[in-house]
Design a protein around this motif. Structure first.
Motif, PDB file in Angstrom:
ATOM      1  N   PRO A 176       0.865  -1.251   0.058  1.00 19.88           N
ATOM      2  CA  PRO A 176      -0.096   0.114  -0.122  1.00 19.88           C
ATOM      3  C   PRO A 176       0.967   1.148  -0.061  1.00 19.88           C
ATOM      4  O   PRO A 176       1.913   1.197   0.623  1.00 19.88           O
ATOM      5  CB  PRO A 176      -0.885  -0.018   1.155  1.00 19.88           C
ATOM      6  N   SER A 177       0.456   2.465  -0.729  1.00 22.89           N
ATOM      7  CA  SER A 177       0.994   3.503  -0.383  1.00 22.89           C
ATOM      8  C   SER A 177       0.477   4.655   0.182  1.00 22.89           C
ATOM      9  O   SER A 177       0.268   5.666  -0.042  1.00 22.89           O
ATOM     10  CB  SER A 177       1.411   4.009  -2.032  1.00 22.89           C
ATOM     11  N   ARG A 178      -0.440   4.130   1.228  1.00 21.71           N
ATOM     12  CA  ARG A 178      -1.073   5.105   2.075  1.00 21.71           C
ATOM     13  C   ARG A 178      -0.101   6.243   2.700  1.00 21.71           C
ATOM     14  O   ARG A 178       0.788   6.032   3.163  1.00 21.71           O
ATOM     15  CB  ARG A 178      -1.757   4.262   3.307  1.00 21.71           C
ATOM     16  N   THR A 179      -0.727   7.529   2.607  1.00 14.71           N
ATOM     17  CA  THR A 179       0.000   8.759   2.950  1.00 14.71           C
ATOM     18  C   THR A 179      -0.831   9.675   3.362  1.00 14.71           C
ATOM     19  O   THR A 179      -2.195   9.631   3.020  1.00 14.71           O
ATOM     20  CB  THR A 179       1.052   9.141   1.746  1.00 14.71           C
TER      21      THR A 179
ATOM     22  N   MET B  51      -6.179  10.996   4.862  1.00 14.61           N
ATOM     23  CA  MET B  51      -4.995   9.846   4.155  1.00 14.61           C
ATOM     24  C   MET B  51      -5.635   9.676   2.776  1.00 14.61           C
ATOM     25  O   MET B  51      -6.762   9.796   2.433  1.00 14.61           O
ATOM     26  CB  MET B  51      -5.276   8.480   5.084  1.00 14.61           C
TER      27      MET B  51
ATOM     28  N   ASP C 142      -4.570   6.679  -0.687  1.00 14.58           N
ATOM     29  CA  ASP C 142      -3.775   5.494  -0.893  1.00 14.58           C
ATOM     30  C   ASP C 142      -3.752   5.268  -2.491  1.00 14.58           C
ATOM     31  O   ASP C 142      -4.993   5.747  -3.172  1.00 14.58           O
ATOM     32  CB  ASP C 142      -4.520   4.142  -0.113  1.00 14.58           C
ATOM     33  N   GLY C 143      -3.196   4.140  -2.922  1.00 14.65           N
ATOM     34  CA  GLY C 143      -3.566   3.698  -4.359  1.00 14.65           C
ATOM     35  C   GLY C 143      -3.095   4.671  -5.368  1.00 14.65           C
ATOM     36  O   GLY C 143      -2.315   5.664  -5.348  1.00 14.65           O
TER      37      GLY C 143
ATOM     38  N   ALA D 260      -2.888   8.503  -4.052  1.00 13.08           N
ATOM     39  CA  ALA D 260      -1.523   8.601  -3.476  1.00 13.08           C
ATOM     40  C   ALA D 260      -0.486   8.889  -4.858  1.00 13.08           C
ATOM     41  O   ALA D 260       0.521   9.708  -4.502  1.00 13.08           O
ATOM     42  CB  ALA D 260      -1.270   7.476  -2.838  1.00 13.08           C
TER      43      ALA D 260
END
Length: 134
Positions: free
Chosen positions: A19-22, A35, A37-38, A41
């Motif tokens: 995951p590229s959750r940020t 936040m 993700d995907g 992000a």
């Protein structure tokens, strides 16, 4: 007759995309708003990477950011700018493992501005960046 030792073969697992959750950054205000993700992000990374000057902020490695702003208004020919902007944008993005290819550039220098559009193939699909003013 020779004895054959038992050979253990490890189970092969599928490669999973991490995951590229940020944090979600509102680029206009600079505020954190939740936040992402995907795909979201990755889109945020693309925009942030091309608007962050490279080699300026100690918090980032030398691989992060873009050098295009340093080219604007320096009297370079439009042909040179188109070539360098293409290279610089590609370098700003391609090191990220989520980015597969950067292409289909439309670069329009206009005095102290450069308008760019381009396409990015990512692990989350194709992302079109249209009419960004650098």
């Amino acid at each position: 007759m020779a004895l054959t030792p038992d050979i253990t073969i490890p189970e092969i697992t599928k490669l999973e995309i991490q995951p590229s959750r940020t944090y979600a950054l509102d680029i206009d205000t600079g505020q954190i708003k939740g936040m992402v993700d995907g795909r979201q992000a990755i889109e945020q990374f693309i925009r942030k990477a091309i608007f962050t000057p490279r080699f300026v902020h100690e918090i980032y490695t030398d691989a992060y950011g873009c050098e295009v702003p340093s080219m604007i208004g320096k009297g370079f020919s439009n042909e040179f700018l188109r070539s360098e902007v293409k290279r610089m944008l590609t370098e700003a993005l391609i090191y990220d493992s989520r980015i597969n290819k950067v292409y289909n550039f439309d670069i329009k220098p206009n005095g102290d501005e450069i308008f760019v559009s381009f396409t990015v193939d990512t692990v989350a699909g194709v992302i079109e960046i249209d009419g960004v003013n650098l």
